[in-house]
Design an enzyme around this catalytic site. Structure first.
Site, PDB file in Angstrom:
ATOM      1  N   TYR A 174     -16.224  37.170 -23.610  1.00  0.00           N
ATOM      2  CA  TYR A 174     -17.046  35.992 -23.948  1.00  0.00           C
ATOM      3  C   TYR A 174     -18.184  35.850 -22.920  1.00  0.00           C
ATOM      4  CZ  TYR A 174     -17.822  31.577 -26.400  1.00  0.00           C
ATOM      5  OH  TYR A 174     -18.355  30.571 -27.163  1.00  0.00           O
ATOM      6  N   LYS A 230     -21.338  27.737 -22.611  1.00  0.00           N
ATOM      7  CA  LYS A 230     -20.526  26.661 -23.202  1.00  0.00           C
ATOM      8  C   LYS A 230     -20.093  25.655 -22.131  1.00  0.00           C
ATOM      9  CE  LYS A 230     -20.492  27.956 -27.560  1.00  0.00           C
ATOM     10  NZ  LYS A 230     -21.506  27.361 -28.458  1.00  0.00           N
TER      11      LYS A 230
END
Ligand code: NAD
Length: 264
Positions: free
Chosen positions: A158, A165
């Site tokens: 990720y 995020k």
């Protein structure tokens, strides 16, 4: 869905196709009685989004690239001309160079770091600032964004998106504090992995999907309907005192301390 959003109208940003989380949210909001407007990114997506918007009775579609202030200004000008006030905005937008959603986080480039944070986090601030007067005029409103637990737990590949995020979740809290006095709530929905264009760009996406399905307390991955239902609640008067929150729609995956032993 009941008529929780009857009489409310809002802007959906981030539909690319029928698998998009933004599309799942749009469908649920339409079923709950909301009137919708859409943005899309560039002509190719526009051709796909137009018939989808039409299915939900919407003829308001505008091309927005969130890195381009002029396109954001034009979109909100058109929106304000169509509707003097709005009740909600859904920001379902993220991007990183696919080549950096594999391999080591250590190798993140400066260019992709800046671009990923710009598109995936900073854009929420630009959108919220432009939505503010249209919601304030209304006595309040809701800003919704989409996040993922890779923000605070390491998730394979990720990488830079985890940092984006984390920044997006912090931005959600700061925006909630700035806009709360005008009755505007700002929340992020955090689903588990979903099979979308953006989801497929992450290295090992299929394995991640299988891993969460096998281990989440609910033993499945989130559906568009599940995320859509949560968005309806948050945008409705039923969610009227929730702001600055990260709402998980991950079948409980985040509570695990270790994978299920039944799979060993
Ligand atoms: N798919 C998942 O597993 C998952 C899980 C949790 C959170 N999310 C988040 O949900 C949101 C929606 O993603 P999705 O999974 O539905 O994928 P998607 O590919 O369907 O949607 C991503 C959208 O971002 C838009 N976008 C990217 N760059 C843009 C730019 N410069 N200007 C305007 N729009 C731009 C794309 O056009 C697309 O519509 C993202 O924030 C994503 O990080 C996804």
């Amino acid at each position: 869905m009941s008529d929780l959003l009857k009489g409310k109208r809002g802007l959906i940003m981030g539909v690319a196709n029928e698998r998009s989380i933004a599309w799942g949210i749009a469908k649920a909001m339409h079923e709950a009685g909301a009137e919708l407007a859409f943005t899309y990114q560039g002509e190719a997506f526009g051709k796909r989004v137009a018939p989808l918007a039409e299915r939900l009775g919407s003829d308001f579609l505008v091309d927005v690239d969130v890195t381009d202030d002029a396109s954001l200004d034009a979109a909100f000008e058109q929106l304000g001309a169509k509707w003097p006030t709005i009740d909600f905005i859904v920001h379902a937008i993220a991007y990183s160079d696919k080549n950096e959603l594999t391999g080591r986080f250590l190798d993140t480039s400066r260019d992709n770091f800046k671009n990923s944070l710009d598109i995936s986090c900073y854009s929420l601030i630009e959108v919220a600032r432009r939505a503010h007067p249209l919601m304030k005029e209304n006595g309040g409103g809701t800003v919704l964004t989409l996040t993922y637990q890779g923000s605070n737990r390491v998730t394979p590949f990720y990488n830079v998106m985890g940092v984006a995020k984390a920044a997006l979740e912090a931005a959600t809290r700061y925006l909630a504090n700035d806009l709360g006095p005008d009755g505007i709530r700002v929340n992020a929905i955090s689903p588990g992995p979903m099979k979308t264009l953006a989801g497929a760009a992450i290295g090992g996406a299929r394995k991640t999907f299988r891993q969460t399905e096998a281990n989440a307390p609910m033993r499945s991955n989130a559906t568009l309907e599940a995320v859509g239902g949560t968005a309806v609640y948050l945008a409705s008067d039923a969610g009227c005192f929730t702001t600055g929150e990260i709402i998980r729609v991950d079948g409980g995956y985040h509570v695990l301390g270790m994978p299920q032993t039944e799979n060993l």
